[in-house]
Scaffold this motif. Sequence first.
Motif, PDB file in Angstrom:
ATOM      1  N   LEU A 163       0.713  -0.947  -0.033  1.00  0.00           N
ATOM      2  CA  LEU A 163       0.288   0.370   0.421  1.00  0.00           C
ATOM      3  C   LEU A 163       1.166   1.176  -0.022  1.00  0.00           C
ATOM      4  O   LEU A 163       2.053   1.778   0.997  1.00  0.00           O
ATOM      5  N   VAL A 177      -3.596   0.056  -3.911  1.00  0.00           N
ATOM      6  CA  VAL A 177      -3.113  -1.092  -3.065  1.00  0.00           C
ATOM      7  C   VAL A 177      -2.403  -1.847  -4.179  1.00  0.00           C
ATOM      8  O   VAL A 177      -3.129  -2.704  -5.897  1.00  0.00           O
ATOM      9  N   GLY A 224       3.380  -3.314   5.048  1.00  0.00           N
ATOM     10  CA  GLY A 224       1.589  -3.241   4.515  1.00  0.00           C
ATOM     11  C   GLY A 224       0.974  -4.641   3.804  1.00  0.00           C
ATOM     12  O   GLY A 224      -0.308  -4.784   3.749  1.00  0.00           O
ATOM     13  N   ALA A 271      -7.850  -0.217   6.056  1.00  0.00           N
ATOM     14  CA  ALA A 271      -6.126   0.394   5.818  1.00  0.00           C
ATOM     15  C   ALA A 271      -5.887   1.574   6.002  1.00  0.00           C
ATOM     16  O   ALA A 271      -5.636   1.488   6.808  1.00  0.00           O
ATOM     17  N   ARG A 280       1.879   6.827   4.120  1.00  0.00           N
ATOM     18  CA  ARG A 280       2.494   5.797   3.725  1.00  0.00           C
ATOM     19  C   ARG A 280       3.209   6.401   2.588  1.00  0.00           C
ATOM     20  O   ARG A 280       3.808   7.779   2.550  1.00  0.00           O
TER      21      ARG A 280
END
Length: 360
Positions: A163, A177, A224, A271, A280
């Motif tokens: 991710l 993703v 992730g 998520a 991220r």
Amino acid sequence: MRPDHRLAIIVSHTHWDLEWYLPFHRFRVNMVEVIDRVLDALEQDPEFRHFVLDGQSAVLEDYLAAAPRQRERVGRHIRSGRLAVGPWYILPDEFLVSGEATVRNLLCGHRVVAPFGRAQKVGYMPDSFGHVAQIPQILQLAGIDSFIFTRGLGDEAEQLGWLFRWLAPDGSSVLAVNQCDGYCNAGGLGFAEIWHAHTRRTVDLGLATGKVRDLLEKMEQRPGAYPALLNNGCDHFPPQQEFGSVLQALREAFPGTRFRHGRFEDFLAAARADTPDEERPAHRGELLGGKDHLILSGVWSTRMYLKQENELVQGLLARTVEPLAALAHFHHGDTYPAGLIDDAWRNLASPPRGRPASSS
């Protein structure tokens, strides 16, 4: 994330090449059987809660043309959120069509679903052969803030993980993703060969748990890993056989992991609850790598006469037909042929009812 907080979302789906190793009409016969079984599973199996009818609303359009008796039934499940359709009309091969054609594809996908309810607001593109850098920008303009894909990452995949934030040249971003082992990673659970899912045979629960164990271990090798996305389907797959028994076996085999049957939206929400998008890793630019999955770029040069004709027609629509029709409307009061133009873009997107890669 602590081990007792591990979550795995099982998303049941089918991926439908509208034509491929069989012609369109042969595949549509299979489609009617598969979607009929999906509707039965949604209504008869209490554990089977959701199904993703690929990311292409053309699948819905073609199914209802062959099975109009199911229109009310399908609409009921779309409105309830249990059957996800769209947002695309067909899965685009982005390097073979213009930016305008990509936008019209997305608009048409929403338009097909609208009479039944809300299109799936997920940038689901499981099998496109690479991705242009502007996809996050296009998705955001359509109110979509996510992108789920299989092909396109190179060596950067090791640092990005499963991710990451994907940024377009204009700064637009989506939560990307990458599907570990692809969109079929949990398809055909309980069978010695994944293609056995097309047949009626006994489900081996030991094989099911073993396949998921291998998949989770592979996910844990990159950032992730959790929540884990288990894609329970594959090309032209019917719903998972003995789904309730498989789900129960997974829960018993992995007591430290919570298994939920859900939608891509459920996975994305989990998520983001775990890690905000801004935390991220980020990536910019095209996705044209082939570290885990090949791009299959050979389709870009096959049957070149089709690609040249497509280029000609999409240019005529965008740069000649629409501007002249608008000029005639605003300066001379002529009726703007919106329906004809929309239909032309729709037919251009899928002339033989196949995406460019399938038809090439």
